[in-house]
Design an enzyme around this catalytic site. Structure first.
Site, PDB file in Angstrom:
ATOM      1  N   ARG A  55      27.115  53.436   5.011  1.00 33.71           N
ATOM      2  CA  ARG A  55      26.703  52.076   4.634  1.00 33.71           C
ATOM      3  C   ARG A  55      25.182  51.922   4.649  1.00 33.71           C
ATOM      4  NH1 ARG A  55      30.234  49.964   9.533  1.00 33.71           N
ATOM      5  NH2 ARG A  55      31.246  51.928   8.951  1.00 33.71           N
ATOM      6  N   LYS A  92      29.750  63.960  15.935  1.00 29.68           N
ATOM      7  CA  LYS A  92      31.189  64.071  15.764  1.00 29.68           C
ATOM      8  C   LYS A  92      31.745  65.206  16.624  1.00 29.68           C
ATOM      9  CE  LYS A  92      31.273  62.597  10.887  1.00 29.68           C
ATOM     10  NZ  LYS A  92      32.227  61.483  10.994  1.00 29.68           N
TER      11      LYS A  92
END
Length: 503
Positions: free
Chosen positions: A360, A286
């Protein structure tokens, strides 16, 4: 803080106890167009028109959230009156009520009052009864008094003096209002836990810390706790979960909490919370700016732990299982790389195209694990996608479900609890975006409909039970001057379970 209930029908002149009872302040509502609420009318009569004169003079116009103290009021037991603007009477809804309650508490907490009489719970709000008003008011108060100062060298003591609140309610609602107090306090305690966990820094709130928190909840409230470590996770063949955890020096934990409030044979509701205690993005790193907020990536886990704590304190007659897969997502020499293929607990192979789509990957193994409980429903909660923030902002949580009845229950609960959610599409056509040339599916589906394809990914692991997914990336915390965890969606989840339990 002590809360109590007193039945009163202001329209029938039953206000004598409120007029003579000792209190530091009584809270009254004023609508725009100089319209007094029922309680305000009675107090106006007792004070020989004082409220009417103040309103007529223009000192209180009734605009939503405006407040005005009237000191040294004669003719009633309270030493002062707090007038609160309610806005337009024909637009007085749940939000207007919460705005008014919040404004009242802010004004009161800035004074030295100890005991308050609160009449706003009896206001007509979207066909809600006054017990609803009591619960909403307590939650608004607890939201205003919440402070996170334990990481400071000198934690700040509470600055307010408020200790007792007496709620006036319709006599028919007295019993329900007493239940509402118990539920509201339990719910606020659960939300405080959720907020504390979210606000703690990543070097404190580690996977091990979450595991210890779960054990403490179990000990305090008589729950059963299982905290599985690395070897046990490996034995379960949770390859997808482990692909995220592998590069961190912090060992992963797989937390399972059991609350039994109904018969042992009754199918439980299973809550699954994403517990990434710090998310760097892994190899798909990120940007540095704002990365400190990635400590909030465990807010799904925090909300699940806060909810089951609240359920236990309420004593709901329902069985609940909370599952929290928790780890860090870090870069490193042994980190999962873009393009790697991993095998989930279900046996499906996953091409990891982006290591920053890690939530996920840990949830899918937890959703497979949930099958063993033969659940009545499974709800997973996760700060899953930035795409959901773009779609819905910070007001609504994103709701995805393959079961219309379950989705309807959750939406009803969201409205009752003032914890908004919005149902998003989950059409089969979106599944095509997850196709992989090299594995059973990919972990991302490209930029279009990113929140939807993330939910589609999870749906592949939920075919054996009713399932819903809450994407709370936009609602779990706030930035800016009010930076901090919100405690959402604990109210929604708790209300859903209250409704399921019939309580």
């Amino acid at each position: 803080m002590d809360f109590s209930i007193k039945g009163c029908d202001w329209s029938k002149g039953e206000a004598k106890g409120f007029l003579t009872g000792k209190s530091d302040c009584i809270v009254l509502g004023i609508f725009e167009a100089q319209t007094l609420s029922g309680a305000a009318l009675d107090i106006d009569t007792a004070t020989k028109g004082l409220i009417s004169r103040v309103v007529k003079a223009g000192d209180m116009d009734g605009k939503r959230g405006k407040t005005l103290f009237l000191p040294e009021v004669s003719g009633i037991g309270a030493s002062r009156v707090l007038l609160v603007g309610l806005g337009k009477q024909d637009a007085f809804n749940q939000k207007a009520y919460n705005d008014a309650a919040t404004a009242a508490w802010r004004a009161l907490l800035a004074t030295k009052v100890v005991q308050v009489t609160f009449s706003l719970a009896q206001l007509p709000v979207d066909e809600r009864s006054s017990d609803w008003g009591v619960r909403a008011a307590i939650l608004a108060l607890r939201n205003e008094t919440y402070r996170f100062t334990q990481m400071k060298s000198k934690p700040e003591p509470a600055s307010h003096t408020l200790k007792r609140v007496v709620f006036s309610v319709d006599p028919a609602d007295e019993k329900a209002a007493k239940v509402a107090i118990k539920q509201a306090v339990a719910l606020a305690n659960g939300m405080d836990l959720t907020r504390d966990l979210g606000n703690l820094p990543g070097n404190v709130c580690t996977p091990t810390y979450l595991g210890n928190t779960a054990k403490k909840i179990a000990k305090d409230w008589g729950l059963k706790a299982e905290v599985l470590g690395l070897k046990q996770i490996q034995a379960l063949k949770m390859g997808s979960f482990l692909s995220v955890a592998r590069a961190s020096v912090e060992p992963p934990q797989f937390i399972v909490l059991h609350y039994q409030g109904a018969a042992a044979k009754a199918a439980p509701v299973v809550l699954v919370g994403k517990g990434i205690t710090f998310d760097t993005g892994g190899i798909s790193l990120k940007p540095g700016e704002g990365m400190d907020e990635m400590k909030y990536d465990m807010c799904g886990a925090g909300s699940v732990l806060g909810t089951i704590r609240a359920v236990a304190e309420m004593g709901l007659k329902i069985n609940v299982v909370a599952i929290v897969p928790t780890c860090e997502n870090m870069p490193g020499g042994n980190a999962t790389k873009p393009g790697d293929i991993v095998t989930s607990m279900k046996g499906l192979t996953i091409e990891v195209l982006n290591t920053d789509a890690e939530g996920r990957l840990i949830l899918c193994d937890a959703l497979t694990y949930a099958e063993r409980f033969k659940p009545a429903a499974v709800i997973d909660v996760a700060t899953l996608t930035g795409a959901c923030v773009i779609a819905l902002g910070g007001h609504n949580s994103g709701l995805f479900s393959t079961n219309d009845a379950l989705a309807g229950e959750l939406l009803d609960a969201s409205r009752e609890a003032n914890d908004p959610a919005w149902r998003m599409p989950l059409d089969d056509e979106y599944q095509d975006q997850l196709k992989s040339n090299f594995a059973d599916l990919a972990n991302i589906g490209g930029r279009p409909a990113g929140a939807v394809t993330a939910a589609c990914f999870l749906s592949r692991f939920t075919e054996s039970y009713p399932w819903a997914h809450l994407d709370i990336a936009g609602t779990a915390w706030k930035g800016g001057a009010a930076k901090g965890a919100t405690g959402r969606p604990v109210p929604l989840l708790a209300q859903f379970l209250i409704d399921r339990a019939g309580q």
